[in-house]
Design an enzyme around this catalytic site. Sequence first.
Site, short mmCIF file in Angstrom:
data_model
loop_
_atom_site.label_atom_id
_atom_site.label_comp_id
_atom_site.label_asym_id
_atom_site.label_seq_id
_atom_site.Cartn_x
_atom_site.Cartn_y
_atom_site.Cartn_z
N ARG A 74 29.29 10.17 28.16
CA ARG A 74 28.92 9.16 27.15
C ARG A 74 27.40 8.98 27.14
O ARG A 74 26.77 8.81 26.11
CB ARG A 74 29.63 7.83 27.41
CG ARG A 74 29.04 6.68 26.62
CD ARG A 74 29.91 5.44 26.53
NE ARG A 74 30.62 5.08 27.73
CZ ARG A 74 30.06 4.57 28.85
NH1 ARG A 74 28.76 4.36 28.90
NH2 ARG A 74 30.80 4.29 29.89
N TYR A 126 25.70 2.56 -0.28
CA TYR A 126 27.02 3.15 -0.01
C TYR A 126 28.07 2.05 0.23
O TYR A 126 27.82 1.10 0.96
CB TYR A 126 26.89 4.06 1.21
CG TYR A 126 28.20 4.59 1.73
CD1 TYR A 126 28.93 5.54 1.01
CD2 TYR A 126 28.72 4.14 2.94
CE1 TYR A 126 30.13 6.01 1.49
CE2 TYR A 126 29.92 4.62 3.43
CZ TYR A 126 30.63 5.55 2.69
OH TYR A 126 31.82 6.03 3.17
N ASP A 200 18.62 5.83 4.32
CA ASP A 200 19.84 6.63 4.41
C ASP A 200 19.61 7.88 3.56
O ASP A 200 19.54 7.82 2.34
CB ASP A 200 21.04 5.81 3.90
CG ASP A 200 22.36 6.57 4.01
OD1 ASP A 200 22.35 7.82 3.97
OD2 ASP A 200 23.42 5.92 4.11
N LYS A 225 28.74 14.62 5.68
CA LYS A 225 28.50 15.14 4.34
C LYS A 225 27.78 16.50 4.42
O LYS A 225 28.36 17.44 4.93
CB LYS A 225 27.72 14.10 3.53
CG LYS A 225 28.29 12.67 3.65
CD LYS A 225 29.71 12.53 3.14
CE LYS A 225 30.37 11.21 3.54
NZ LYS A 225 29.60 9.99 3.32
C1 LIG Z 1 29.61 8.67 3.83
C2 LIG Z 1 28.37 7.90 3.83
C3 LIG Z 1 28.07 6.99 4.85
C4 LIG Z 1 29.04 6.69 5.98
O1 LIG Z 1 29.24 7.78 6.79
P1 LIG Z 1 30.62 8.08 7.56
O2 LIG Z 1 30.34 9.34 8.28
O3 LIG Z 1 31.71 8.17 6.54
O4 LIG Z 1 30.85 6.92 8.49
C5 LIG Z 1 26.85 6.34 4.80
N1 LIG Z 1 25.97 6.54 3.79
C6 LIG Z 1 26.23 7.39 2.79
C7 LIG Z 1 25.23 7.58 1.71
C8 LIG Z 1 27.43 8.10 2.77
O5 LIG Z 1 27.68 8.94 1.75
#
Ligand SMILES: *Cc1c(COP(=O)(O)O)cnc(C)c1O
Length: 415
Positions: A74, A126, A200, A225
């Site tokens: 961890r 998001y 982000d 993603k």
């Molecule tokens: C999917 C997404 C998240 C969250 O990520 P997870 O891996 O699903 O927890 C945050 N910001 C954006 C822009 C996203 O598309």
Amino acid sequence: MYPPRQMSDGKKKEAYSDRGFGTIAIHAGQEPDPGTGAVVPAISLATTFSQVSPGVKHGTDLPNSFGKGFEYSRTGNPTRGAFERAMAAVEHGQFAVSFASGLAATSAIVHLLETGQHVVIVDDVYGGTQRYFRMVVKPTYDIDFTFVDFNDPSALDAAFQPGRTRLVWLETPTNPTLKVSDVAATAALAKKHGALFVVDNTFLSPYFQNPLDLGADMVVHSVTKYIGGHSDVVGGVVVTNLPKVHEKLRFIQNSVGAVPSPFDAYMALRGLKTLHVRMEAAARNALAIARHLEQHAGVARVLYPGLPSHPQYALAQKQQHGSGAMITFYVRGALHNARRFLETLQVFILAESLGAVESLAESPAIMTHASVPAEVRRTLGIDDTLVRLSVGIESLPDLIEDLDRALEAAGAATA
Ligand SMILES: *Cc1c(COP(=O)(O)O)cnc(C)c1O
């Protein structure tokens, strides 16, 4: 290619930082194993590591342990360390800290705050981030949020609460309306108010945008993603150049424990190696599709940062290295027309998420953004005819043919 170079200001520089994106993505953190010569990092499953003598750890000389050696998985894991070093390098940061999901990465950043502090956050952030902030952070930690349109300078300025605002949270382009906001200008504003600034960068990936270069303090990614890129791993990462922030995030990563598994870290690293190739191909498809949709009679409006008709086209050209592969458009008609469009698609898969090799289509009003209050959806322009495409890397003629057929069906649909 290791050890890191010494720079004139005394800082250590990642040995790869002068290289091109593809070289960095394929080699940073992924040097042949010093023991076996294996050209890809091992999936290191051990939960605990033997010590040389009490408190003296193995691996302190290995760059992927960040000089700390390994003791418990961890706290530090060789596969995860490889992924973190690669991510730091491609995002032009010194440090990366990875997590079990994008939202776990988001929650680690929120752990940098204290009760009573305040966050300025982009209004069409998001959906999951919004839900976490509204329904978990606010009631549990009494941390306040102001959701604001970052392209409205007076509203943005007014959103800051002197002495309380500690964090500024931006997504650009936003989801799903692909609004582009000025990262450098926001960085200056955040600095003026003494707030940390996080971007982000999930939608563009480190290949098409590097917010740290534009003044951001932290970059967060949903690795799920584009970085993973094959719809087969959930993950998150934060990248920063600030040693103090890195230290705190590392402490939170270990203390909270939302770490990615060694297999997940390996999958993410494997995805990262082809990010530049996938992004080029997907963006090429996306531009062609956006142009096609824009002149289609069945489409009311197309939003894509690479089209001159996009409201922030000039800004996108300036601060991004590419336009990405997300397209939002409005089907002409009403909900039943959009529904028929989505039901008719065959190559595009009707699904949430984005950023993988396969093309996806979805209805934000019914799917990804259903948890956003209806009146907020209205002000953001998320109406019932809005469709979001995540363009993949299939053969372009098949994608265009699929969209044309579905638009024809949508036009013929009766309520
Ligand atoms: C999917 C997404 C998240 C969250 O990520 P997870 O891996 O699903 O927890 C945050 N910001 C954006 C822009 C996203 O598309």
